[in-house]
Scaffold this motif. Structure first.
Motif, PDB file in Angstrom:
ATOM      1  N   GLU A 219       0.854  -1.183   0.000  1.00 36.60           N
ATOM      2  CA  GLU A 219       0.000   0.000   0.000  1.00 36.60           C
ATOM      3  C   GLU A 219       0.890   1.233   0.000  1.00 36.60           C
ATOM      4  OE1 GLU A 219      -2.307  -0.506   3.535  1.00 36.60           O
ATOM      5  OE2 GLU A 219      -0.618  -0.166   4.873  1.00 36.60           O
ATOM      6  N   CYS A 220       0.314   2.322  -0.428  1.00 36.47           N
ATOM      7  CA  CYS A 220       1.045   3.575  -0.462  1.00 36.47           C
ATOM      8  C   CYS A 220       1.393   3.979   0.970  1.00 36.47           C
ATOM      9  CB  CYS A 220       0.177   4.655  -1.108  1.00 36.47           C
ATOM     10  SG  CYS A 220       0.881   6.295  -0.989  1.00 36.47           S
ATOM     11  N   ASP A 221       2.618   4.479   1.177  1.00 36.73           N
ATOM     12  CA  ASP A 221       3.031   4.824   2.538  1.00 36.73           C
ATOM     13  C   ASP A 221       2.347   6.085   3.068  1.00 36.73           C
ATOM     14  OD1 ASP A 221       4.378   6.761   1.110  1.00 36.73           O
ATOM     15  OD2 ASP A 221       6.385   6.170   1.781  1.00 36.73           O
ATOM     16  N   ALA A 222       1.599   6.780   2.214  1.00 42.77           N
ATOM     17  CA  ALA A 222       0.845   7.954   2.663  1.00 42.77           C
ATOM     18  C   ALA A 222      -0.553   7.569   3.138  1.00 42.77           C
ATOM     19  CB  ALA A 222       0.745   8.991   1.543  1.00 42.77           C
ATOM     20  N   GLY A 223      -0.925   6.295   2.955  1.00 39.75           N
ATOM     21  CA  GLY A 223      -2.240   5.838   3.406  1.00 39.75           C
ATOM     22  C   GLY A 223      -3.385   6.344   2.556  1.00 39.75           C
ATOM     23  N   CYS A 224      -3.112   6.646   1.295  1.00 40.99           N
ATOM     24  CA  CYS A 224      -4.151   7.217   0.433  1.00 40.99           C
ATOM     25  C   CYS A 224      -5.026   6.157  -0.221  1.00 40.99           C
ATOM     26  CB  CYS A 224      -3.522   8.103  -0.633  1.00 40.99           C
ATOM     27  SG  CYS A 224      -2.417   7.211  -1.722  1.00 40.99           S
ATOM     28  N   GLY A 225      -4.739   4.893   0.013  1.00 39.91           N
ATOM     29  CA  GLY A 225      -5.602   3.834  -0.500  1.00 39.91           C
ATOM     30  C   GLY A 225      -5.075   3.128  -1.732  1.00 39.91           C
ATOM     31  N   HIS A 226      -3.990   3.591  -2.317  1.00 38.66           N
ATOM     32  CA  HIS A 226      -3.430   2.882  -3.461  1.00 38.66           C
ATOM     33  C   HIS A 226      -2.836   1.559  -2.992  1.00 38.66           C
ATOM     34  CE1 HIS A 226      -3.180   7.054  -5.257  1.00 38.66           C
ATOM     35  NE2 HIS A 226      -3.867   6.353  -6.157  1.00 38.66           N
ATOM     36  N   ARG A 227      -3.169   0.479  -3.715  1.00 37.43           N
ATOM     37  CA  ARG A 227      -2.667  -0.851  -3.361  1.00 37.43           C
ATOM     38  C   ARG A 227      -2.127  -1.532  -4.609  1.00 37.43           C
ATOM     39  NH1 ARG A 227      -4.256  -2.315   1.724  1.00 37.43           N
ATOM     40  NH2 ARG A 227      -4.245  -4.553   1.449  1.00 37.43           N
ATOM     41  N   TRP A 228      -1.182  -2.459  -4.390  1.00 37.00           N
ATOM     42  CA  TRP A 228      -0.566  -3.198  -5.488  1.00 37.00           C
ATOM     43  C   TRP A 228      -0.194  -4.577  -4.980  1.00 37.00           C
ATOM     44  CZ3 TRP A 228       4.749  -4.649  -5.990  1.00 37.00           C
ATOM     45  CH2 TRP A 228       5.086  -5.148  -7.245  1.00 37.00           C
ATOM     46  N   SER A 229      -0.464  -5.609  -5.759  1.00 37.13           N
ATOM     47  CA  SER A 229      -0.133  -6.981  -5.359  1.00 37.13           C
ATOM     48  C   SER A 229       0.908  -7.554  -6.304  1.00 37.13           C
ATOM     49  CB  SER A 229      -1.370  -7.874  -5.396  1.00 37.13           C
ATOM     50  OG  SER A 229      -2.260  -7.511  -4.371  1.00 37.13           O
ATOM     51  N   ALA A 230       1.777  -8.392  -5.745  1.00 33.92           N
ATOM     52  CA  ALA A 230       2.816  -9.043  -6.537  1.00 33.92           C
ATOM     53  C   ALA A 230       3.020 -10.458  -6.053  1.00 33.92           C
ATOM     54  CB  ALA A 230       4.125  -8.269  -6.421  1.00 33.92           C
ATOM     55  N   ASP A 231       3.362 -11.332  -6.980  1.00 33.89           N
ATOM     56  CA  ASP A 231       3.741 -12.689  -6.593  1.00 33.89           C
ATOM     57  C   ASP A 231       4.957 -12.613  -5.699  1.00 33.89           C
ATOM     58  OD1 ASP A 231       1.756 -13.687  -8.200  1.00 33.89           O
ATOM     59  OD2 ASP A 231       3.084 -14.064  -9.901  1.00 33.89           O
ATOM     60  N   VAL A 232       5.062 -13.548  -4.772  1.00 30.52           N
ATOM     61  CA  VAL A 232       6.206 -13.591  -3.876  1.00 30.52           C
ATOM     62  C   VAL A 232       7.502 -13.724  -4.677  1.00 30.52           C
ATOM     63  CG1 VAL A 232       7.337 -14.994  -2.115  1.00 30.52           C
ATOM     64  CG2 VAL A 232       4.923 -14.455  -1.914  1.00 30.52           C
ATOM     65  N   GLU A 233       7.414 -14.371  -5.838  1.00 31.56           N
ATOM     66  CA  GLU A 233       8.604 -14.568  -6.649  1.00 31.56           C
ATOM     67  C   GLU A 233       9.254 -13.239  -7.005  1.00 31.56           C
ATOM     68  OE1 GLU A 233       5.570 -16.288  -7.652  1.00 31.56           O
ATOM     69  OE2 GLU A 233       6.321 -17.830  -6.311  1.00 31.56           O
ATOM     70  N   GLY A 234       8.502 -12.172  -6.893  1.00 36.12           N
ATOM     71  CA  GLY A 234       9.071 -10.852  -7.081  1.00 36.12           C
ATOM     72  C   GLY A 234       8.872 -10.298  -8.475  1.00 36.12           C
ATOM     73  N   HIS A 235       8.477  -9.107  -8.492  1.00 44.84           N
ATOM     74  CA  HIS A 235       8.356  -8.334  -9.713  1.00 44.84           C
ATOM     75  C   HIS A 235       8.841  -6.936  -9.373  1.00 44.84           C
ATOM     76  CE1 HIS A 235       6.010 -11.332 -11.883  1.00 44.84           C
ATOM     77  NE2 HIS A 235       5.400 -11.567 -10.736  1.00 44.84           N
ATOM     78  N   ARG A 236       9.261  -6.234 -10.371  1.00 43.65           N
ATOM     79  CA  ARG A 236       9.689  -4.859 -10.144  1.00 43.65           C
ATOM     80  C   ARG A 236       8.469  -4.047  -9.707  1.00 43.65           C
ATOM     81  NH1 ARG A 236      13.554  -2.018 -14.284  1.00 43.65           N
ATOM     82  NH2 ARG A 236      14.717  -1.029 -12.623  1.00 43.65           N
ATOM     83  N   MET A 237       8.628  -3.309  -8.638  1.00 45.52           N
ATOM     84  CA  MET A 237       7.500  -2.529  -8.121  1.00 45.52           C
ATOM     85  C   MET A 237       7.257  -1.335  -9.041  1.00 45.52           C
ATOM     86  SD  MET A 237       8.113  -2.668  -4.044  1.00 45.52           S
ATOM     87  CE  MET A 237       6.416  -2.463  -3.600  1.00 45.52           C
ATOM     88  N   PRO A 238       5.998  -1.076  -9.360  1.00 50.43           N
ATOM     89  CA  PRO A 238       5.696   0.067 -10.229  1.00 50.43           C
ATOM     90  C   PRO A 238       5.806   1.370  -9.446  1.00 50.43           C
ATOM     91  CG  PRO A 238       3.669  -0.918  -9.453  1.00 50.43           C
ATOM     92  CD  PRO A 238       4.791  -1.779  -8.944  1.00 50.43           C
ATOM     93  N   PRO A 239       5.933   2.475 -10.157  1.00 48.12           N
ATOM     94  CA  PRO A 239       5.914   3.759  -9.450  1.00 48.12           C
ATOM     95  C   PRO A 239       4.511   4.005  -8.895  1.00 48.12           C
ATOM     96  CG  PRO A 239       5.947   4.096 -11.826  1.00 48.12           C
ATOM     97  CD  PRO A 239       6.098   2.622 -11.592  1.00 48.12           C
ATOM     98  N   LEU A 240       4.431   4.856  -7.899  1.00 43.45           N
ATOM     99  CA  LEU A 240       3.116   5.222  -7.366  1.00 43.45           C
ATOM    100  C   LEU A 240       2.326   5.944  -8.456  1.00 43.45           C
ATOM    101  CD1 LEU A 240       4.173   6.494  -3.844  1.00 43.45           C
ATOM    102  CD2 LEU A 240       2.716   4.536  -4.322  1.00 43.45           C
ATOM    103  N   PRO A 241       1.005   5.835  -8.422  1.00 42.18           N
ATOM    104  CA  PRO A 241       0.188   6.530  -9.417  1.00 42.18           C
ATOM    105  C   PRO A 241       0.426   8.043  -9.371  1.00 42.18           C
ATOM    106  CG  PRO A 241      -1.141   4.980  -8.150  1.00 42.18           C
ATOM    107  CD  PRO A 241       0.201   5.060  -7.492  1.00 42.18           C
TER     108      PRO A 241
END
Length: 151
Positions: A112-134
């Motif tokens: 989740e976004c560290d500002a608590g604004c409600g943005h969420r993102w899921s990734a497989d445990v195997e790992g994927h590059r994290m996208p930039p925040l919206p």
């Protein structure tokens, strides 16, 4: 417990934690173990289909061998098939609760976004590059969500 000697499988007393963890660190092998835990035992070709693995037969055989040599799976030959099962009792005797903890861990992580604004993102445990925040999000980055659902 009396153990039948089989040179293809390590004896329970010979199981080693670093080897077990190294085998389970591979995402494909972890997927195989998760699928096998669900079905109990399965022919390798059926297990590959159940796990939805898009790998060749030789690659699957390699992963199967690594899991067997680490002492995670038992393989018995029945005609032309190799029937696989987890060595749950043996692993639990050596490393109590380890396999259960691994199998109970999430197969995907939710951030989740560290500002608590409600943005969420899921990734497989195997790992994927994290996208930039919206765009327009006030956060500085992602943090692991407090409640990560089990897959």
């Amino acid at each position: 417990m009396d153990e039948v000697r089989d040179d293809r499988h390590p004896a329970t007393a010979d199981l080693r934690l670093p080897r077990v963890l190294a085998a389970l660190a591979d995402p494909v092998r972890l997927t195989i173990v998760r699928a096998l835990a669900e079905v109990g035992e399965s022919p390798g070709t059926e297990l590959q289909r159940l796990a939805r693995l898009q790998i060749g037969r030789t690659t699957f055989s390699h992963h199967q061998r690594v899991l067997r040599e680490a002492g995670i799976v038992r393989e018995r030959i029945h005609g032309p098939q190799r029937i696989l099962s987890l060595r749950l009792a043996d692993l639990d005797a050596c490393f109590p609760g380890l396999l259960k903890a691994i199998l109970d861990s999430p197969s995907a992580l939710t951030y989740e976004c560290d500002a608590g604004c409600g943005h969420r993102w899921s990734a497989d445990v195997e790992g994927h590059r994290m996208p930039p925040l919206p765009g327009g999000c006030p956060g500085a980055g992602w943090r692991l969500a407090a409640e990560t659902p089990h897959a």
